[in-house]
Design a protein around this motif. Structure first.
Motif, mmCIF file in Angstrom:
data_model
loop_
_atom_site.group_PDB
_atom_site.id
_atom_site.type_symbol
_atom_site.label_atom_id
_atom_site.label_comp_id
_atom_site.label_asym_id
_atom_site.label_seq_id
_atom_site.Cartn_x
_atom_site.Cartn_y
_atom_site.Cartn_z
ATOM 1 N N ASN A 1 -2.909 3.082 -4.369
ATOM 2 C CA ASN A 1 -2.697 1.697 -3.956
ATOM 3 C C ASN A 1 -1.440 1.167 -4.613
ATOM 4 O O ASN A 1 -1.147 1.471 -5.766
ATOM 5 N N TRP B 1 0.823 -2.544 -4.967
ATOM 6 C CA TRP B 1 0.998 -3.984 -4.748
ATOM 7 C C TRP B 1 2.373 -4.355 -5.274
ATOM 8 O O TRP B 1 2.750 -3.951 -6.380
ATOM 9 N N TYR C 1 1.008 -6.994 5.021
ATOM 10 C CA TYR C 1 1.969 -7.987 4.572
ATOM 11 C C TYR C 1 2.147 -8.994 5.695
ATOM 12 O O TYR C 1 1.943 -8.680 6.869
ATOM 13 N N HIS D 1 0.878 -4.925 0.265
ATOM 14 C CA HIS D 1 -0.122 -3.995 -0.249
ATOM 15 C C HIS D 1 -0.106 -2.746 0.618
ATOM 16 O O HIS D 1 -0.122 -2.829 1.841
ATOM 17 N N PRO E 1 4.455 -10.762 -0.349
ATOM 18 C CA PRO E 1 3.555 -9.826 -1.030
ATOM 19 C C PRO E 1 3.190 -8.669 -0.094
ATOM 20 O O PRO E 1 2.938 -8.884 1.098
ATOM 21 N N ASN F 1 5.891 -7.426 -4.705
ATOM 22 C CA ASN F 1 6.514 -8.572 -4.042
ATOM 23 C C ASN F 1 7.864 -8.136 -3.500
ATOM 24 O O ASN F 1 8.776 -7.837 -4.261
ATOM 25 N N SER G 1 -2.107 1.136 0.901
ATOM 26 C CA SER G 1 -3.101 2.112 0.449
ATOM 27 C C SER G 1 -2.761 3.422 1.130
ATOM 28 O O SER G 1 -2.741 3.499 2.363
#
Length: 177
Positions: A111, A113, A149, A132, A130, A115, A134
């Protein structure tokens, strides 16, 4: 009876001490693959970026159902980034995070995360989104990727730029008639 109790206790201790794979970590070779994916994205090295995926990789960005190929995602990203003068993920401490988990089915996921920060080339507007990801990992490559996003802010900014340009073009056309 005493021997049986000691035998059971011994088996429990041995079983409890067996090395089992960690189900969660923040350092691994799989995490390094995703870090390389992000670094290749930063550099705009799309050939190197593609090498992080296996040949049959399926990529789902902002969807659970409609898979794309890495090449289709690459082309979409390049089209979007063509509107920027610069872009990157904020890599300051606590602004970017990677973790690896092994799920109950034994699948390995990384994963991410972060910005995303970019500047629009046309008007210098700075954006932050932001992101993300996976990534399902198989044999050191990304086999599937789910990315989420919100492109609402960038789409609205690009729409506003297009409207200004259309208004200018219409005014110029009226002035020449």
């Amino acid at each position: 009876m005493k021997k049986l109790l000691l035998l059971v206790l011994g088996v429990m201790v041995i079983t409890a001490c067996q090395n089992k794979p960690e189900r969660f970590t923040t350092t691994s070779t799989n995490i390094d693959v995703v870090k390389k994916l992000v670094a290749d994205y930063h550099k705009g090295d799309w050939e190197a970026w593609r090498t992080n995926y296996n040949d049959a990789a399926k990529v789902y960005h902002n969807t659970w159902k409609n898979a794309a190929t890495p090449e289709e995602i690459r082309d979409g990203l390049k089209g979007l980034l063509a509107n920027t003068s610069k872009y990157h993920f904020d890599e300051s401490e606590d602004a970017i995070f990677y973790e690896q988990t092994i799920d109950d089915e034994g699948k390995t996921w990384v994963n991410f995360w972060g910005n995303w920060q970019g500047t629009l080339a046309t008007n210098g507007q700075e954006l932050e989104i932001p992101v993300h990801l996976s990534c399902l990992m198989k044999d050191g490559k990304i086999a599937a990727e789910y990315g989420f996003y919100n492109l609402g802010e960038i789409n609205a900014a690009l729409k506003a730029i297009a409207e200004v340009e259309a208004t200018k073009a219409a005014e110029e056309s009226d002035a020449t008639e």
